[in-house]
Design a protein around this motif. Structure first.
Motif, PDB file in Angstrom:
ATOM      1  N   UNK A   1     -18.359 -25.371 -50.512  1.00  0.00           N
ATOM      2  CA  UNK A   1     -18.638 -24.150 -49.747  1.00  0.00           C
ATOM      3  C   UNK A   1     -17.374 -23.390 -49.333  1.00  0.00           C
ATOM      4  N   UNK A   2     -16.216 -24.084 -49.255  1.00  0.00           N
ATOM      5  CA  UNK A   2     -14.971 -23.417 -48.873  1.00  0.00           C
ATOM      6  C   UNK A   2     -14.390 -22.679 -50.081  1.00  0.00           C
ATOM      7  N   UNK A   3     -13.370 -21.883 -49.840  1.00  0.00           N
ATOM      8  CA  UNK A   3     -12.754 -21.088 -50.906  1.00  0.00           C
ATOM      9  C   UNK A   3     -11.893 -21.950 -51.817  1.00  0.00           C
ATOM     10  N   UNK A   4     -11.934 -21.636 -53.115  1.00  0.00           N
ATOM     11  CA  UNK A   4     -11.158 -22.386 -54.101  1.00  0.00           C
ATOM     12  C   UNK A   4      -9.683 -22.007 -54.047  1.00  0.00           C
ATOM     13  N   UNK A   5      -8.839 -22.958 -54.414  1.00  0.00           N
ATOM     14  CA  UNK A   5      -7.397 -22.734 -54.520  1.00  0.00           C
ATOM     15  C   UNK A   5      -6.915 -23.573 -55.702  1.00  0.00           C
ATOM     16  N   UNK A   6      -6.589 -22.918 -56.823  1.00  0.00           N
ATOM     17  CA  UNK A   6      -6.270 -23.607 -58.069  1.00  0.00           C
ATOM     18  C   UNK A   6      -4.946 -23.079 -58.622  1.00  0.00           C
ATOM     19  N   UNK A   7      -4.160 -23.964 -59.245  1.00  0.00           N
ATOM     20  CA  UNK A   7      -2.942 -23.535 -59.937  1.00  0.00           C
ATOM     21  C   UNK A   7      -3.327 -23.044 -61.325  1.00  0.00           C
ATOM     22  N   UNK A   8      -2.996 -21.789 -61.634  1.00  0.00           N
ATOM     23  CA  UNK A   8      -3.290 -21.181 -62.928  1.00  0.00           C
ATOM     24  C   UNK A   8      -2.019 -20.503 -63.439  1.00  0.00           C
ATOM     25  N   UNK A   9      -2.005 -20.159 -64.734  1.00  0.00           N
ATOM     26  CA  UNK A   9      -0.851 -19.507 -65.336  1.00  0.00           C
ATOM     27  C   UNK A   9      -0.879 -18.012 -65.044  1.00  0.00           C
ATOM     28  N   UNK A  10       0.228 -17.490 -64.548  1.00  0.00           N
ATOM     29  CA  UNK A  10       0.378 -16.059 -64.313  1.00  0.00           C
ATOM     30  C   UNK A  10       1.209 -15.503 -65.463  1.00  0.00           C
ATOM     31  N   UNK A  11       0.605 -14.643 -66.291  1.00  0.00           N
ATOM     32  CA  UNK A  11       1.286 -14.142 -67.485  1.00  0.00           C
ATOM     33  C   UNK A  11       2.402 -13.160 -67.159  1.00  0.00           C
ATOM     34  N   UNK A  12       2.364 -12.501 -66.017  1.00  0.00           N
ATOM     35  CA  UNK A  12       3.417 -11.554 -65.645  1.00  0.00           C
ATOM     36  C   UNK A  12       4.654 -12.318 -65.158  1.00  0.00           C
ATOM     37  N   UNK A  13       4.446 -13.311 -64.304  1.00  0.00           N
ATOM     38  CA  UNK A  13       5.561 -14.110 -63.786  1.00  0.00           C
ATOM     39  C   UNK A  13       5.969 -15.210 -64.757  1.00  0.00           C
ATOM     40  N   UNK A  14       5.124 -15.493 -65.746  1.00  0.00           N
ATOM     41  CA  UNK A  14       5.369 -16.485 -66.793  1.00  0.00           C
ATOM     42  C   UNK A  14       5.570 -17.902 -66.242  1.00  0.00           C
ATOM     43  N   UNK A  15       4.713 -18.280 -65.279  1.00  0.00           N
ATOM     44  CA  UNK A  15       4.746 -19.631 -64.731  1.00  0.00           C
ATOM     45  C   UNK A  15       3.428 -19.921 -64.010  1.00  0.00           C
ATOM     46  N   UNK A  16       3.249 -21.202 -63.684  1.00  0.00           N
ATOM     47  CA  UNK A  16       2.046 -21.624 -62.960  1.00  0.00           C
ATOM     48  C   UNK A  16       2.192 -21.226 -61.490  1.00  0.00           C
ATOM     49  N   UNK A  17       1.143 -20.589 -60.938  1.00  0.00           N
ATOM     50  CA  UNK A  17       1.150 -20.184 -59.544  1.00  0.00           C
ATOM     51  C   UNK A  17      -0.196 -20.531 -58.914  1.00  0.00           C
ATOM     52  N   UNK A  18      -0.253 -20.493 -57.604  1.00  0.00           N
ATOM     53  CA  UNK A  18      -1.486 -20.772 -56.872  1.00  0.00           C
ATOM     54  C   UNK A  18      -2.352 -19.523 -56.877  1.00  0.00           C
ATOM     55  N   UNK A  19      -3.611 -19.673 -57.281  1.00  0.00           N
ATOM     56  CA  UNK A  19      -4.590 -18.598 -57.258  1.00  0.00           C
ATOM     57  C   UNK A  19      -5.668 -18.952 -56.247  1.00  0.00           C
ATOM     58  N   UNK A  20      -6.004 -18.014 -55.360  1.00  0.00           N
ATOM     59  CA  UNK A  20      -7.021 -18.252 -54.336  1.00  0.00           C
ATOM     60  C   UNK A  20      -8.224 -17.368 -54.593  1.00  0.00           C
ATOM     61  N   UNK A  21      -9.360 -17.852 -54.140  1.00  0.00           N
ATOM     62  CA  UNK A  21     -10.613 -17.113 -54.292  1.00  0.00           C
ATOM     63  C   UNK A  21     -10.605 -15.907 -53.349  1.00  0.00           C
ATOM     64  N   UNK A  22     -11.004 -14.754 -53.890  1.00  0.00           N
ATOM     65  CA  UNK A  22     -11.150 -13.556 -53.059  1.00  0.00           C
ATOM     66  C   UNK A  22     -12.629 -13.242 -52.949  1.00  0.00           C
ATOM     67  N   UNK A  23     -12.970 -12.358 -52.043  1.00  0.00           N
ATOM     68  CA  UNK A  23     -14.372 -12.014 -51.816  1.00  0.00           C
ATOM     69  C   UNK A  23     -15.030 -11.440 -53.029  1.00  0.00           C
TER      70      UNK A  23
END
Length: 60
Positions: free
Chosen positions: A38-60
Motif C-alpha cells: 500500500x505504500x509508495x514504491x522506491x526502486x533503483x532503475x537506469x536513468x538514460x540521461x545521467x547514464x547510471x542507476x538512480x532511485x526512482x519513486x512512485x508519483x501520484x
C-alpha cells in the motif's frame, strides 16, 4: 474485458534528475499490487540521461 484484482498502474520518476539541472525526465510505468504494497514504491532503475542507476519513486 478488464482485468480484475488489486493490481494498479503506477509511474516511477527519478529523484536525482530534478536536482541535476539537466533537461528532460526519467520515468517508468509499472504495476503493483495495492493490497500487498500500500505504500509508495522506491526502486533503483537506469536513468538514460545521467547514464547510471538512480532511485526512482512512485508519483501520484
Amino acid at each position: 474485458m478488464a482485468k480484475k484484482g488489486n493490481r494498479i498502474q503506477v509511474i516511477l520518476e527519478c529523484t536525482e534528475h530534478k536536482e541535476s539541472g539537466q533537461p528532460g525526465t526519467s520515468r517508468y510505468i509499472t504495476t503493483k499490487n495495492k493490497k500487498n504494497t500500500p505504500e509508495r514504491l522506491e526502486i533503483k532503475k537506469f536513468n538514460s540521461v545521467l547514464k547510471r542507476m538512480t532511485v526512482h519513486k512512485e508519483i501520484k
